[in-house]
Scaffold this motif. Structure first.
Motif, PDB file in Angstrom:
ATOM      1  N   TRP A 102     -16.961  21.992   7.193  1.00 47.90           N
ATOM      2  CA  TRP A 102     -15.641  21.528   6.778  1.00 47.90           C
ATOM      3  C   TRP A 102     -15.394  20.143   7.345  1.00 47.90           C
ATOM      4  CZ3 TRP A 102     -10.400  24.480   7.915  1.00 47.90           C
ATOM      5  CH2 TRP A 102      -9.375  23.900   7.142  1.00 47.90           C
ATOM      6  N   LEU A 104     -13.378  17.096   8.374  1.00 47.56           N
ATOM      7  CA  LEU A 104     -11.980  16.893   8.759  1.00 47.56           C
ATOM      8  C   LEU A 104     -11.765  15.445   9.177  1.00 47.56           C
ATOM      9  CD1 LEU A 104     -11.655  20.154  10.858  1.00 47.56           C
ATOM     10  CD2 LEU A 104     -10.688  19.755   8.586  1.00 47.56           C
ATOM     11  N   GLY A 117     -15.709  20.798  10.980  1.00 47.92           N
ATOM     12  CA  GLY A 117     -15.146  22.062  11.416  1.00 47.92           C
ATOM     13  C   GLY A 117     -16.099  23.228  11.192  1.00 47.92           C
ATOM     14  N   ARG A 122     -12.807  28.227   8.377  1.00 48.11           N
ATOM     15  CA  ARG A 122     -13.444  27.737   7.143  1.00 48.11           C
ATOM     16  C   ARG A 122     -13.310  28.744   6.007  1.00 48.11           C
ATOM     17  NH1 ARG A 122     -18.605  28.170   7.830  1.00 48.11           N
ATOM     18  NH2 ARG A 122     -19.056  27.117   5.854  1.00 48.11           N
ATOM     19  N   LEU A 145     -10.540  27.657  14.598  1.00 48.37           N
ATOM     20  CA  LEU A 145     -11.426  26.559  14.199  1.00 48.37           C
ATOM     21  C   LEU A 145     -12.143  26.043  15.442  1.00 48.37           C
ATOM     22  CD1 LEU A 145     -12.153  24.601  11.783  1.00 48.37           C
ATOM     23  CD2 LEU A 145     -10.351  23.105  12.682  1.00 48.37           C
ATOM     24  N   ILE A 161      -4.676  21.324   8.206  1.00 48.04           N
ATOM     25  CA  ILE A 161      -5.617  22.431   8.404  1.00 48.04           C
ATOM     26  C   ILE A 161      -4.900  23.763   8.235  1.00 48.04           C
ATOM     27  CG2 ILE A 161      -7.038  23.620  10.125  1.00 48.04           C
ATOM     28  CD1 ILE A 161      -7.662  20.777  11.271  1.00 48.04           C
ATOM     29  N   CYS A 165      -5.347  26.680   5.337  1.00 45.89           N
ATOM     30  CA  CYS A 165      -5.651  28.069   5.697  1.00 45.89           C
ATOM     31  C   CYS A 165      -4.516  29.024   5.314  1.00 45.89           C
ATOM     32  CB  CYS A 165      -5.919  28.183   7.193  1.00 45.89           C
ATOM     33  SG  CYS A 165      -7.425  27.351   7.749  1.00 45.89           S
TER      34      CYS A 165
END
Length: 323
Positions: A102, A104, A117, A122, A145, A161, A165
């Motif tokens: 991931w 970021l 990440g 994820r 994370l 983030i 999520c």
């Protein structure tokens, strides 16, 4: 309902996060609350951290569906300790959680913060095409994370983030630890099985056929210089990692996988990773991707009971890397 819909890597990581927090003083990690209300766990940036913290962070990366042990090993006489990872759910634990996939980057300034990440969060965000390939998604009211970084993300990125999520920032835990730290060294070497799974995926092997994974690699000594530390942790796997995968399906497919998995199949194999990295002027993406795999592999074909082996540990290159 399939097994991949039942297992929750974020729920699986919760007890491990709780243990890391409860043992914070003992394990030399720092727990705080970030600007957005998220929980931050520093496992080696402004604190010393520890090998045990790294072991727990690695199990968190695996979403609670793998075990990690640090133990004596006689395989490399100069480096008498190793790390072993075991998982009975290798695709979910390694690809659905542990893999650092991931990307970021802070929204305000694309250069101000960057990290890859990994860990259970994820599987909630589902930003990577990989999740379609392995047919996995998580549902959870909390997220964890893990970042290989020397600092936590800025507030705006944390909120993004959490939004991705679909949770409140207060329900997000971010564990961060730099490559140069004790814990960072452990959690990177602890990807020894994950790199084998990732390479199998790149080779278009049927991921659903991989039902068990175990791997071991020498414990890389940390180093205060980032490039040296990065080199050592990569070399621990590339030249010292040993992995066994148990697979279903035809034995010929297992044989072909074993032949292609070892790091020695890469054109860039043969020098300490720091030297390879320098050769490409520090451009990670110019390195042959097939290099990122264990040194030695065994693939067990459960259908026939045959074991196919390939590759070998290179003690001289480990010595050259670890110093």
């Amino acid at each position: 309902m399939s097994q991949t819909r039942i297992l929750s890597v974020n729920a699986g990581a919760l007890p491990l996060v709780a243990e890391l927090r409860a043992r914070a003083q003992e394990l030399k990690v720092a727990v705080s609350t970030g600007a957005a209300g998220e929980t931050l766990i520093d496992a080696g940036a402004s604190v010393t951290g520890s090998l045990e913290a790294g072991r727990l962070v690695t199990e968190i990366c695996l979403g609670g569906y793998g075990t990690v042990a640090i133990h004596p090993s006689e395989r490399l006489p100069r480096w008498p300790f190793a790390l072993t990872v075991r998982t009975s759910n290798p695709v979910i634990a390694c690809m659905g959680s542990q893999y650092a996939g991931w990307q970021l980057t802070s929204a305000e300034d694309e250069e101000s913060y960057f990290a890859m990440g990994s860990g259970p969060a994820r599987a909630l965000a589902g930003k990577e095409g990989l999740f379609k390939d392995i047919a996995y998604a998580d549902q959870s009211e909390t997220a964890t994370l893990v970042l290989e970084a020397a600092s936590p993300p800025p507030e705006a990125l944390v909120r993004r983030i959490a939004h991705d999520c679909d949770i409140a920032p207060e329900q997000l835990t971010i564990v961060f630890t730099p490559t140069q730290s004790l814990a960072g060294s452990v959690q990177i070497v602890g990807r020894v099985v994950e790199v084998a799974l990732h390479k199998a995926h790149e080779l278009h092997f049927d991921m659903s056929a991989i039902v068990e994974g175990i791997g071991t690699a020498p414990l890389a000594p940390p180093h205060p210089d980032f490039l040296t530390a990065m080199g050592r942790t990569n070399d621990a796997v590339i030249y010292g990692g040993r992995v066994l995968l148990a697979v279903t399906g035809p034995a010929e497919a297992a044989r072909a996988l074993a032949e292609k998995l070892p790091s020695s199949t890469s054109a860039d194999y043969g020098k300490p990773f720091k030297e390879i990295f320098s050769r490409y002027d520090g451009d990670f993406y110019k390195i042959d991707g097939t290099l990122f795999s264990p040194a030695e592999v065994q693939v067990v074909a459960l259908e026939t009971g045959e074991t196919f082996s390939a590759g070998k540990v290179d003690a001289e290159l480990i010595d050259a890397s670890f110093g």
